[in-house]
Write an enzyme that holds these catalytic residues in place. Sequence first.
Site, short mmCIF file in Angstrom:
data_model
loop_
_atom_site.label_atom_id
_atom_site.label_comp_id
_atom_site.label_asym_id
_atom_site.label_seq_id
_atom_site.Cartn_x
_atom_site.Cartn_y
_atom_site.Cartn_z
CD GLU A 258 -3.00 -1.18 2.21
OE1 GLU A 258 -2.79 -0.60 3.28
OE2 GLU A 258 -4.07 -1.77 1.96
CG ASP A 333 -7.75 -5.27 5.18
OD1 ASP A 333 -7.21 -5.48 6.27
OD2 ASP A 333 -7.92 -4.14 4.70
CD GLU A 361 -9.82 -1.18 8.17
OE1 GLU A 361 -8.91 -1.77 8.78
OE2 GLU A 361 -9.71 -0.78 6.99
C1 GCV Z 1 -2.57 0.54 8.46
C2 GCV Z 1 -6.05 -2.01 5.41
C3 GCV Z 1 -6.51 -0.80 6.17
C4 GCV Z 1 -5.38 0.21 6.31
C5 GCV Z 1 -4.20 -0.48 7.02
C6 GCV Z 1 -3.79 -1.69 6.19
C7 GCV Z 1 -2.69 -2.46 6.88
O1 GCV Z 1 -5.78 -1.69 4.09
O2 GCV Z 1 -7.62 -0.24 5.54
O3 GCV Z 1 -5.84 1.29 7.07
O4 GCV Z 1 -3.12 0.40 7.17
O5 GCV Z 1 -4.90 -2.55 6.04
O6 GCV Z 1 -3.02 -3.36 7.63
O7 GCV Z 1 -1.54 -2.16 6.68
#
Ligand code: GCV
Length: 630
Positions: A258, A333, A361
């Site tokens: 990411e 996720d 989340e």
């Molecule tokens: C900390 C997902 C979440 C992100 C998070 C990522 C991760 O994509 O939406 O907010 O980033 O996981 O675990 O690195």
Amino acid sequence: MRRLSTLFLFLLFVSIAKAEDGSQLWLRYQLANEANVSGIECLAAEELKKFHIGKEVKLALNANLPEESYLISDEDGISIQAKDKQGLLYGAYALLRSQYIPSAVHMGQIEKPFFKLRILNHWDNLDGSIERGYAGKSIFWDLDDDQPKAIDSRLITEYARANASIGINGTVLNNVNASPRILSAPYIQKVKEIAAILRPYGIKVYLSINFASSMALGKLKTADPLDKRVQAWWKAKAKEIYSQIPDFGGFLVKANSEGQPGPGDYHRTHAEGANMLADALKPYKGIVMWRCFVYGANHKGEDRVKQAVSEFKPLDGQFRDNVILQTKNGPLDFQPREPYSPVFDQIKQTPNMVELQITQEYLGQSRHLVYLAPMWKEFFQYVSPYSMKGIAGVANIGKDRNWCGHHFSQANWYAYGRLAWNPTLTSTEIANEWLQLTFSKVPGFLDAMTKIMLESREACVDYMMPLGLHHIFKFDHHYGPEPNGFIARYPLEWCPVYYHKANQDSVGFNRSSTGTNATSQYRPEIGKIYDDINTCPENLLLWFHRVPWNYRMKDGSTLWESLQYHYNKGVTWTEDAHNIWHNKMRHYIDQQRWQEVDQRMEHQVQNAREWRDVCLKYFGSFAEKSTTTK
Ligand code: GCV
């Protein structure tokens, strides 16, 4: 009439007198009158002196016991023995718990934590915001400035105490999307101050690092892990950290994921990146927790849920012995339901730890009552805790008065700690303990709310994404439903349509051997079950299979009927749960917490209805036109 109003005033007085804001969490002990505690002077003794009621307690060290364990006996008064002060502290908290719940202590039995590493991961940014945090600002950081603000030692002490009371022994203080600044001298100074508060409670500090820190802070032109100057930079940085914090735990790393930098930027492997950091930490016994949450880099275009295995399996065995691979419980996720991640089947020579998400989340954030222990226990049914070195939980803690936003979200923090200590505890046992400590022991309350907590995760799956649907959330904030959320400019793996592929014939992602073959990444006995539509559990049907709308489910209904049934069932559950809370729980607990939970449950009902209505309208727009439903 007069008697009635006197009664009313009395009840009002009782509820006001008992008003609580949730800040005490599950540690609502009455002050004791200087309890009789003898033996070692330590934090355990201080806690017992304040809160232990009853017989004298003796504290003693016993070198023959395992680290962090304790032994409580009741002969001639109560004694707690442990190898170290940390064990004594854990014993003290167990004893205090037993004042409410007698079964919390097993007299004469050695109690020892299951996982050696029981860690919280804070996704706290240095400016005080928290990624996926729903309970206010960070308790550690404030303004991201060259000079960080003073820490709030009172708050951090309370945090330490709460964690120690459930056996958590490590904490990562900053977001995995890490600012390089965390390794600058002023921040290391703050970390040192935090570590000094946490140390007596047996909690080590760790930091998330940015892989390109040697460039941002060290002014090098590269972060290539095979470059000697980069290696020297990290060695010097490790030396600097340990000179300030001798028991520093180590680094957590999100690399080439990411948008984060990583060894891949220099055509180096994750093993080469992790090993470079591991070598820097090794002289001080530090560890590297290297995350397997990677997608969209080296395996672009491959089914996202397969990419972690594709990336890490060829590297298995190439990591230093102080590297642990940290993998989310599911391969996508933190969805309300996922199958377990096949990384746990495929990585055999490198130590593993699981990353669970305590912050909700994708599970209604701090607005929904969703108790997560059943979800984590489901994971442990497939992946043995014995195969892991440690456990990490993404924290749901912020500066809100009640720490977690929703009073019931505290249960997830508690449950995480208790399962890290003992993963064989049942969800019911933990819910029961937590409710008694946090709210009330009265059976009318305890029975009703234990049931609601236990059912809540399945209900959330029902009203959000039943039968294996996944990632149909609103873009970015991940709160509401957006099954039609396809916006081509985003990476494909973030678009709901990519995950369900609904059309007039069918719905679902074919990950069987006739599709992406993700099922082949599982150990054969499980892969076989998932691969066959007839044996695949129905709660994961659309995760693994593409299914016609008129497919007959085991109960004889069609897929489309079943989908409608689940969405409605989920909503009805929220309505019933809210009615019970609203009409029946009020008199068991204090007014403030009752009301705050009540408002959130009302909101949960509305949000569940929105999920149902949006999703059924969207999927219905295909299913109802489908020739296969006729
Ligand atoms: C900390 C997902 C979440 C992100 C998070 C990522 C991760 O994509 O939406 O907010 O980033 O996981 O675990 O690195």
